[in-house]
Design a protein around this motif. Structure first.
Motif, PDB file in Angstrom:
ATOM      1  N   CYS A 100     -12.818   7.304   4.738  1.00  0.00           N
ATOM      2  CA  CYS A 100     -13.027   6.729   3.411  1.00  0.00           C
ATOM      3  C   CYS A 100     -12.219   5.438   3.331  1.00  0.00           C
ATOM      4  N   ASP A 101     -12.481   4.647   2.305  1.00  0.00           N
ATOM      5  CA  ASP A 101     -11.804   3.364   2.171  1.00  0.00           C
ATOM      6  C   ASP A 101     -11.009   3.250   0.885  1.00  0.00           C
ATOM      7  N   GLY A 102     -10.732   4.390   0.278  1.00  0.00           N
ATOM      8  CA  GLY A 102      -9.897   4.365  -0.909  1.00  0.00           C
ATOM      9  C   GLY A 102      -9.529   5.764  -1.355  1.00  0.00           C
ATOM     10  N   PHE A 103      -8.445   5.820  -2.112  1.00  0.00           N
ATOM     11  CA  PHE A 103      -7.968   7.083  -2.667  1.00  0.00           C
ATOM     12  C   PHE A 103      -7.548   6.861  -4.111  1.00  0.00           C
ATOM     13  N   PHE A 104      -7.588   7.941  -4.898  1.00  0.00           N
ATOM     14  CA  PHE A 104      -6.938   7.911  -6.202  1.00  0.00           C
ATOM     15  C   PHE A 104      -6.340   9.270  -6.465  1.00  0.00           C
ATOM     16  N   THR A 105      -5.317   9.297  -7.304  1.00  0.00           N
ATOM     17  CA  THR A 105      -4.660  10.552  -7.625  1.00  0.00           C
ATOM     18  C   THR A 105      -4.044  10.473  -9.007  1.00  0.00           C
ATOM     19  N   THR A 106      -3.888  11.637  -9.619  1.00  0.00           N
ATOM     20  CA  THR A 106      -3.185  11.757 -10.898  1.00  0.00           C
ATOM     21  C   THR A 106      -1.864  12.476 -10.726  1.00  0.00           C
ATOM     22  N   GLU A 107      -1.496  12.786  -9.496  1.00  0.00           N
ATOM     23  CA  GLU A 107      -0.292  13.555  -9.222  1.00  0.00           C
ATOM     24  C   GLU A 107       0.823  12.667  -8.680  1.00  0.00           C
ATOM     25  N   VAL A 116      -4.971  -2.744   6.350  1.00  0.00           N
ATOM     26  CA  VAL A 116      -5.787  -3.960   6.341  1.00  0.00           C
ATOM     27  C   VAL A 116      -5.258  -4.930   7.393  1.00  0.00           C
ATOM     28  N   ALA A 117      -6.128  -5.852   7.772  1.00  0.00           N
ATOM     29  CA  ALA A 117      -5.711  -7.003   8.578  1.00  0.00           C
ATOM     30  C   ALA A 117      -6.076  -8.229   7.757  1.00  0.00           C
ATOM     31  N   ASP A 118      -7.310  -8.745   7.939  1.00  0.00           N
ATOM     32  CA  ASP A 118      -7.792  -9.826   7.080  1.00  0.00           C
ATOM     33  C   ASP A 118      -8.228  -9.320   5.707  1.00  0.00           C
ATOM     34  N   CYS A 119      -8.635  -8.059   5.632  1.00  0.00           N
ATOM     35  CA  CYS A 119      -9.193  -7.506   4.398  1.00  0.00           C
ATOM     36  C   CYS A 119      -8.147  -7.423   3.293  1.00  0.00           C
ATOM     37  N   ALA A 120      -8.621  -7.212   2.069  1.00  0.00           N
ATOM     38  CA  ALA A 120      -7.726  -7.160   0.913  1.00  0.00           C
ATOM     39  C   ALA A 120      -7.369  -5.722   0.564  1.00  0.00           C
ATOM     40  N   PRO A 121      -6.075  -5.436   0.421  1.00  0.00           N
ATOM     41  CA  PRO A 121      -5.675  -4.160  -0.183  1.00  0.00           C
ATOM     42  C   PRO A 121      -5.657  -4.326  -1.701  1.00  0.00           C
ATOM     43  N   VAL A 122      -6.171  -3.358  -2.419  1.00  0.00           N
ATOM     44  CA  VAL A 122      -6.143  -3.410  -3.885  1.00  0.00           C
ATOM     45  C   VAL A 122      -5.459  -2.144  -4.384  1.00  0.00           C
ATOM     46  N   LEU A 123      -4.379  -2.325  -5.133  1.00  0.00           N
ATOM     47  CA  LEU A 123      -3.638  -1.212  -5.725  1.00  0.00           C
ATOM     48  C   LEU A 123      -3.856  -1.233  -7.229  1.00  0.00           C
ATOM     49  N   MET A 124      -4.051  -0.056  -7.830  1.00  0.00           N
ATOM     50  CA  MET A 124      -4.376   0.029  -9.242  1.00  0.00           C
ATOM     51  C   MET A 124      -3.614   1.171  -9.893  1.00  0.00           C
ATOM     52  N   TYR A 125      -3.352   1.006 -11.178  1.00  0.00           N
ATOM     53  CA  TYR A 125      -2.799   2.122 -11.935  1.00  0.00           C
ATOM     54  C   TYR A 125      -3.271   2.058 -13.374  1.00  0.00           C
ATOM     55  N   GLY A 126      -3.310   3.239 -13.991  1.00  0.00           N
ATOM     56  CA  GLY A 126      -3.675   3.330 -15.399  1.00  0.00           C
ATOM     57  C   GLY A 126      -2.847   4.404 -16.065  1.00  0.00           C
ATOM     58  N   GLU A 127      -2.673   4.266 -17.361  1.00  0.00           N
ATOM     59  CA  GLU A 127      -1.847   5.202 -18.116  1.00  0.00           C
ATOM     60  C   GLU A 127      -2.663   6.420 -18.541  1.00  0.00           C
ATOM     61  N   LEU A 128      -2.052   7.596 -18.393  1.00  0.00           N
ATOM     62  CA  LEU A 128      -2.696   8.846 -18.802  1.00  0.00           C
ATOM     63  C   LEU A 128      -2.097   9.412 -20.088  1.00  0.00           C
ATOM     64  N   GLY A 129      -0.981   8.848 -20.524  1.00  0.00           N
ATOM     65  CA  GLY A 129      -0.278   9.368 -21.692  1.00  0.00           C
ATOM     66  C   GLY A 129       0.850  10.291 -21.265  1.00  0.00           C
ATOM     67  N   GLY A 130       1.831  10.411 -22.111  1.00  0.00           N
ATOM     68  CA  GLY A 130       2.958  11.280 -21.810  1.00  0.00           C
ATOM     69  C   GLY A 130       3.777  10.808 -20.627  1.00  0.00           C
ATOM     70  N   GLY A 131       3.733   9.523 -20.346  1.00  0.00           N
ATOM     71  CA  GLY A 131       4.487   8.993 -19.218  1.00  0.00           C
ATOM     72  C   GLY A 131       3.818   9.181 -17.876  1.00  0.00           C
ATOM     73  N   LYS A 132       2.626   9.776 -17.868  1.00  0.00           N
ATOM     74  CA  LYS A 132       1.920  10.007 -16.607  1.00  0.00           C
ATOM     75  C   LYS A 132       0.962   8.856 -16.309  1.00  0.00           C
ATOM     76  N   VAL A 133       0.684   8.662 -15.031  1.00  0.00           N
ATOM     77  CA  VAL A 133      -0.223   7.596 -14.623  1.00  0.00           C
ATOM     78  C   VAL A 133      -1.202   8.113 -13.574  1.00  0.00           C
ATOM     79  N   ALA A 134      -2.282   7.401 -13.417  1.00  0.00           N
ATOM     80  CA  ALA A 134      -3.217   7.605 -12.308  1.00  0.00           C
ATOM     81  C   ALA A 134      -3.160   6.347 -11.458  1.00  0.00           C
ATOM     82  N   VAL A 135      -3.246   6.511 -10.150  1.00  0.00           N
ATOM     83  CA  VAL A 135      -3.155   5.358  -9.256  1.00  0.00           C
ATOM     84  C   VAL A 135      -4.285   5.398  -8.239  1.00  0.00           C
ATOM     85  N   ALA A 136      -4.581   4.230  -7.681  1.00  0.00           N
ATOM     86  CA  ALA A 136      -5.609   4.131  -6.639  1.00  0.00           C
ATOM     87  C   ALA A 136      -5.192   3.068  -5.640  1.00  0.00           C
ATOM     88  N   ALA A 137      -5.660   3.234  -4.413  1.00  0.00           N
ATOM     89  CA  ALA A 137      -5.460   2.234  -3.358  1.00  0.00           C
ATOM     90  C   ALA A 137      -6.759   2.127  -2.591  1.00  0.00           C
TER      91      ALA A 137
END
Length: 226
Positions: A100-107, A116-137
């Motif tokens: 696969c070429d990406g992951f996400f988690t809420t834990e 990556v070499a030439d390709c772009a890494p993209v890191l993401m996060y979003g708020e879930l509330g209560g101080g928790k976040v979801a992230v992706a790479a």
């Protein structure tokens, strides 16, 4: 904006959040072969598996991230897989279930790694509330970018309730240097349309150059990501 510290680059977009992250350089690891030295995190490149795993452990430590890591073989797809704490070690110390070429988690307590070499890494996060976040790479080269993998990851985060999603596009090759052929522009046009291809694959002195960071940026913005 990026800052450099402890042999890694970090994004100001993510640096002041709960998310520990880093974009590795060639420095700080234990690889000694000339074509790998010193921070090689890829298997089957000439290092022993133990050396690669130790480099990954060092990289996590430099970034202040957990050393329980999940990865996978990559194939320029738009597959973004949800992982949990029990998936730690897949693609690193045990076999990954599928490429696969990406992951996400809420834990918390798990580190997502894409290579990556030439390709772009993209890191993401979003708020879930209560101080928790979801992230992706995600790993987003021109093919994955044009196919919309960054948008797929954003939608995955939204589906688990993430709000105020932010993203950092990491170091990658830029249009100053990324010379490509006409066939690549034609494929981008098939995937995203001719206007999109014209915006991000442009001609200079008789040679085409591609902007994969720009491709990912437009797709992220169109997905409502900051």
């Amino acid at each position: 904006m990026f800052t450099y510290q402890n042999c890694i680059w970090q994004s100001s977009v993510l640096k002041n959040t709960h998310v520990r992250h880093g974009f590795s350089t060639r420095l700080g690891g234990i690889s000694t072969k000339a074509h790998l030295a010193s921070m090689n995190t890829g298997f089957y490149r000439g290092d022993s598996d133990d050396t690669v795993r130790e480099n990954i452990r060092i990289l996590c430590t430099l970034a202040g991230a957990p050393t329980d890591v999940v990865g996978a073989p990559q194939k320029h797809s738009v597959t973004v897989r949800r992982v949990m704490r029990e998936n730690a070690g897949e693609g690193i110390t045990k076999e990954a279930p599928f490429p696969c070429d990406g992951f996400f988690t809420t834990e918390s307590g798990i580190t997502l790694i894409v290579r990556v070499a030439d390709c772009a890494p993209v890191l993401m996060y979003g708020e879930l509330g209560g101080g928790k976040v979801a992230v992706a790479a995600v790993h987003a080269g021109w093919r994955g970018a044009a196919a919309g993998i960054a948008g797929v990851a954003a939608e995955k985060l939204k589906a688990v309730g993430a709000m105020n999603i932010k993203a950092a596009i990491g170091p990658c090759i830029h249009p100053c240097c990324y010379a490509v052929g006409e066939d690549m522009k034609e494929e981008v046009a098939k995937l995203r349309g001719a206007d999109f291809a014209d915006r991000y694959v442009s001609e200079r002195e008789g040679q085409l150059y591609a902007d994969i960071a720009g491709m990912n940026r437009e797709i992220l913005l169109s997905s409502g990501v900051e």
